[in-house]
Design an enzyme around this catalytic site. Sequence first.
Site, PDB file in Angstrom:
ATOM      1  CD  GLU A   1      31.886 -54.948  87.654  1.00 38.92           C
ATOM      2  OE1 GLU A   1      31.644 -56.140  87.958  1.00 38.92           O
ATOM      3  OE2 GLU A   1      31.001 -54.085  87.533  1.00 38.92           O
TER       4      GLU A   1
ATOM      5  CG  HIS B   1      27.132 -55.631  84.370  1.00 35.44           C
ATOM      6  ND1 HIS B   1      28.054 -54.621  84.478  1.00 35.44           N
ATOM      7  CD2 HIS B   1      27.338 -56.445  85.442  1.00 35.44           C
ATOM      8  CE1 HIS B   1      28.795 -54.821  85.564  1.00 35.44           C
ATOM      9  NE2 HIS B   1      28.378 -55.923  86.173  1.00 35.44           N
ATOM     10  CD  GLU B   2      24.980 -59.395  86.511  1.00 32.60           C
ATOM     11  OE1 GLU B   2      25.822 -60.290  86.714  1.00 32.60           O
ATOM     12  OE2 GLU B   2      24.962 -58.313  87.153  1.00 32.60           O
TER      13      GLU B   2
ATOM     14  CG  HIS C   1      29.957 -60.549  85.767  1.00 31.19           C
ATOM     15  ND1 HIS C   1      31.240 -60.271  86.165  1.00 31.19           N
ATOM     16  CD2 HIS C   1      29.203 -59.483  86.162  1.00 31.19           C
ATOM     17  CE1 HIS C   1      31.268 -59.081  86.790  1.00 31.19           C
ATOM     18  NE2 HIS C   1      30.047 -58.586  86.790  1.00 31.19           N
TER      19      HIS C   1
HETATM   20 ZN    ZN Z   1      29.444 -56.779  87.774  1.00 29.44          ZN
END
Ligand code: ZN
Length: 498
Positions: free
Chosen positions: A292, A262-263, A266
């Site tokens: 996101e 997830h990170e 980003h």
């Molecule tokens: Zn996030």
Amino acid sequence: MSDSLSAFNTHIGRICDLNHSAALLEWDQETYMPEGSAASRARQISTLREMSHELLTSDHTGELLGKLESHGLAPGSVEADHVRVVRKDYQRATKIPATLIARLAETAALSRRAWMQARSQNEFHIFAPHLTKIIDLCREKAESLGYKTEIYDPLLDEFEPGMATAHIRSIFEHLRERLVPIVQQFASETAPNDAFLHAHFPRDKQWEFGLDVVKDFGYDMNTGRQDYSAHPFSTTFSISDVRITTRIDENFFNPGFFGTLHESGHGMYEQGISPELERTLLADGTSLGMHESQSRLWENLIGRSAEFWSHYFPKAQTTFPGALSGIDEDEFYRGVNKVSPSLIRVEADELTYNLHIMLRFELESALLEDTIKVVDLPAAWNDRMETYIGIRPETDSDGVLQDIHWSLGAFGYFPTYTLGNLISTQLYNQAAKDIPDLAGQIGEGSFTELREWLRLNIHKHGRRKSAKEIINETTNSKLVIESWIHYIEKKYEKVYGR
Ligand code: ZN
């Protein structure tokens, strides 16, 4: 004009330097700082943030903007886009009185502490008076910023520029109609086995395994790094220094691994911003929803796909022989995609996650509009949980007190999580059209083409294009919920073997 332009670039460059220096102190605060220095660090960060705010709202910014606007910069040039975006930030920042910002910061600090205490003791009434103050201040902020139709609009605009509350409401109405019956249907079926995900996964092995995958994705370790923190996040100090953090639970595979993916999503967004935007206010994600969408794409559409695990499962099995020796690839895939209605948003599966967000959006907009009172909030929360997700919290700590956002005054933030999910599938479907062999490439652990596609269509623009423009231009369609619903239906039929 070139004098004004270079004065403008120097002036905005200083604001960027202050912001990024504050971000570095914040990163250190969450990773390495000894606990005892919390108070002095908070002062240092607030000094830098205040200086940055003073520079942005200064008359000098207004004068420089005025000069450059009257010169008429070439439409569509980086300079013209920069002036347009700084004008918007300047207007927003100057509309909110400095005294209101100070009162909000002070109230939020007290309110955060009260929220922590209320949550740990399961006593909503400790938090309630603080929340009432926060809501009043958020209303005041919305009034200062101004709005045409809904008080929620200017608050939402901070996180999702250009998005209207009415649009969010219609998205959730459609989602509720389609999603609630699907959730009820899967909740009544036999869930896949995922007990093996709760076996022992050694810390160092988890760290290495996750990091190897995000390197394969294309998260650039030459301009990035990963560290531990209690709450994972990504942060940027310049386009050439974008960091991610993770946390690891030795007795549960999911938080560390999927958190890392997830990170990295980003992080890759920020690493992919065009270098020519360095030290400008354009060098940032265009909206939180778009940001996101990038993290969700790598975490869920890639990281929870059958193709992905056809490549990585054998490696997982050799890395974690104790936990995974008797498990096969298909069982593993089903396990990481198990649907189980949960009380807690951050533990929610892909299917129910958006319902958690819908509930929060409905309640926070009602609080601002004063159609629901703070005192009635816990019951309203529990009723909605029961209707949408089918379970009722037994304590407020597992209900209305679980998220930090409201205590900090971050009203208008929650919908960006759902927007991210919706945008991620829409973009992914388009990528799959433009890269015909995409599924095959994922099955081989090859992500270069996808990463490049994302960079060219989304990342490189920074804030030069709005989220809406990116979606429209890349997919030839407006934002829709259908791609996501279709993805969910197809996926869970597969996971539940129908
Ligand atoms: Zn996030």
